[in-house]
Design an enzyme around this catalytic site. Structure first.
Site, PDB file in Angstrom:
ATOM      1  N   ASP A  52       0.828  -1.203   0.000  1.00  0.00           N
ATOM      2  CA  ASP A  52       0.000   0.000   0.000  1.00  0.00           C
ATOM      3  C   ASP A  52       0.867   1.258   0.000  1.00  0.00           C
ATOM      4  O   ASP A  52       2.071   1.205   0.246  1.00  0.00           O
ATOM      5  CB  ASP A  52      -1.040  -0.024   1.130  1.00  0.00           C
ATOM      6  CG  ASP A  52      -0.429   0.106   2.504  1.00  0.00           C
ATOM      7  OD1 ASP A  52       0.269   1.100   2.752  1.00  0.00           O
ATOM      8  OD2 ASP A  52      -0.668  -0.780   3.342  1.00  0.00           O
ATOM      9  N   LYS A  53       0.224   2.366  -0.311  1.00  0.00           N
ATOM     10  CA  LYS A  53       0.906   3.636  -0.552  1.00  0.00           C
ATOM     11  C   LYS A  53       1.796   4.050   0.627  1.00  0.00           C
ATOM     12  O   LYS A  53       2.874   4.611   0.446  1.00  0.00           O
ATOM     13  CB  LYS A  53      -0.174   4.698  -0.801  1.00  0.00           C
ATOM     14  CG  LYS A  53       0.328   6.009  -1.309  1.00  0.00           C
ATOM     15  CD  LYS A  53      -0.869   6.861  -1.714  1.00  0.00           C
ATOM     16  CE  LYS A  53      -0.475   8.305  -1.887  1.00  0.00           C
ATOM     17  NZ  LYS A  53      -1.629   9.116  -2.263  1.00  0.00           N
TER      18      LYS A  53
END
Length: 180
Positions: A52-53
């Site tokens: 994820d980011k």
């Protein structure tokens, strides 16, 4: 074969793995923009799996579709190791609960995570080795135990290690690492 390329990429915070929103950059765009790799290779590579980011660390890049199936197919066991730094001190029961599996999600989406291997590194840091990777799984497991994640870093996928690879750089995966 010679035409297949395999790279380890050290993903920094803020880069999305797939499907960026209009103001975001994904790994592919980053590679095309500022990679030491030849453009024809950069163009052909795609990330296997996701991070994820907000997370950092190891992403495997390849142009070999067979690897993708092997790495993403749940029928294969491939462990992934993460080092996690937390805001709060880890409670005394943390390791036991994380290793046993934790119920995450609500109602019909609720799910008990598979057993994991956890090592406590210091009061705010632990490593965890998973054989599955549900969406935001480690963050959600920590949340269930009232612990907030400060940094989440993937350091290993099977026998491929991030090592000292600097953020936003790549290195070729070859030799023994490819054998598995």
């Amino acid at each position: 074969t010679k035409d297949h390329a395999y790279y380890a990429y050290s993903k920094p915070v803020g880069i999305v793995t797939h499907s960026p929103d209009h103001h975001e950059m994904d790994i592919k765009q980053i590679l095309m923009k500022n990679s030491s790799l030849p453009p024809n290779i950069s163009k052909s590579l795609f990330p296997v799996g996701r991070l994820d980011k907000k997370s950092v660390g190891l992403i495997i890049l390849t142009n070999d579709g067979r690897v993708t199936d092997r790495l993403l197919n749940p029928n294969y066991v491939h462990d992934k190791e993460y080092v996690v730094t937390t805001v709060q001190e880890l409670p005394h029961f943390f390791k036991k609960h994380m290793e046993a599996g934790i119920k995450i999600g609500e109602g019909r989406d609720s799910y008990k995570t598979k057993p994991a291997k956890v090592e406590i590194i210091n009061p705010h840091t632990f490593s965890i080795t998973l054989t599955e990777g549900k969406r935001h799984q480690i963050r959600r497991m920590c949340e269930a135990l009232r612990v907030d994640v400060r940094e989440l870093k993937r350091v290993r996928v099977m026998n491929i290690r991030l090592g000292k690879l600097a953020p936003n750089t790549t290195r070729r995966i070859e030799g023994k690492e490819l054998a598995d």
